[in-house]
Design an enzyme around this catalytic site. Sequence first.
Site, short mmCIF file in Angstrom:
data_model
loop_
_atom_site.label_atom_id
_atom_site.label_comp_id
_atom_site.label_asym_id
_atom_site.label_seq_id
_atom_site.Cartn_x
_atom_site.Cartn_y
_atom_site.Cartn_z
N LYS A 155 0.82 -1.22 0.00
CA LYS A 155 0.00 0.00 0.00
C LYS A 155 0.85 1.26 0.00
O LYS A 155 0.49 2.25 -0.64
CB LYS A 155 -0.95 -0.01 1.21
CG LYS A 155 -2.01 -1.09 1.08
CD LYS A 155 -2.93 -1.14 2.28
CE LYS A 155 -3.91 -2.30 2.10
NZ LYS A 155 -4.81 -2.44 3.27
N CYS A 165 -4.62 8.50 28.69
CA CYS A 165 -5.47 9.19 29.66
C CYS A 165 -6.92 8.73 29.49
O CYS A 165 -7.64 8.51 30.44
CB CYS A 165 -5.46 10.70 29.42
SG CYS A 165 -3.95 11.55 29.84
N CYS A 196 -13.07 -3.86 11.17
CA CYS A 196 -13.57 -3.69 9.80
C CYS A 196 -13.82 -5.04 9.15
O CYS A 196 -14.59 -5.17 8.23
CB CYS A 196 -12.58 -2.89 8.97
SG CYS A 196 -12.32 -1.26 9.63
ZN LIG Z 1 -1.98 10.63 29.35
#
Ligand SMILES: [Zn+2]
Length: 316
Positions: free
Chosen positions: A59, A147, A160
């Site tokens: 690709k 986070c 997919c």
């Molecule tokens: Zn973080």
Amino acid sequence: MAARVAIVGCGATGSALAALLARAGIGTLRIIDRDYVEPSNLQRQSLFDEADAAESLPKAIAAVRKISAFNSQIVVEPHVDDLVPANVETLLQGMDLILDGTDNFETRYLINDYAVERSIPWIYSAAVGSYGVTLNVVPGQTACLSCIFPDSPRGMVETCETSGILNSAVNLVASITATEALKFLVARVDSPTLRRTLLSFDLWTNDRAEISAAEPRPGCRACGDRDFIHLKGEGRPHITLCGRNSVQIHERQRPIDFAEMDRRLQPHGRVRHNDFVLKFWHEPYEMTLFPDGRAIIKGTTDTAVARSLYARYVGS
Ligand SMILES: [Zn+2]
């Protein structure tokens, strides 16, 4: 023109991002992808065509050819490689911005660790089914991927391969990401217009959600504790499943002479090669070999079967 942007993964989202940014005139695009074009990709991977699939072109190579046909004034670097801890520094160094066109959390966490450690902004983007999601990560300012998702999703995760993908969801997520990339490149990170949320939408149901990512999460492993486990590659397997009934083997670097390998495999099945890949059909398996010895074996999800096939025909 002065900007340098890496696109990791050049499938559906990566294709759309590369096309938009190349036409916008980003001076240097580095396209990193481990895979080759297949007919089933064409429904959504807008940089490729039937000739690329017939040739099983990597690709990254096919993308560079397409882009050079519509913008020959920019530099586009192809890297036919799987981004792993051992090569992340070589492949991502010197970039102003990193864009996510991958299809897996393992690589995204690796990008996140690298980007946070080096203070390089990156943008997470994903699309599956009719759903898309994106997050700008500006190290030292916003939340990072860890986070928001401390651990990668476990159990049954839609991919997919299992739930298909609406090509317009890809283009929408790529359009948003490319726009954020341009804002970043022309206005830098203090731009008040740079989005500081995790934005998700479902084009089919019209659901849309946004959660704040303006502040890092206290105690975050990556941007708080600076414990970069993915960069260290802890517990990382050398054989991985890579969707659609295939296994990838990348245990060691082993330069392959395609002409020699073609001759050696002739008695055992159908073989074909070009400068970039060698394909070997050995019913019911199909092995695609890259010049550095990496292989994708289709027709099984059993890593032991894949490993033994590789050992038998390529070497242990
Ligand atoms: Zn973080």
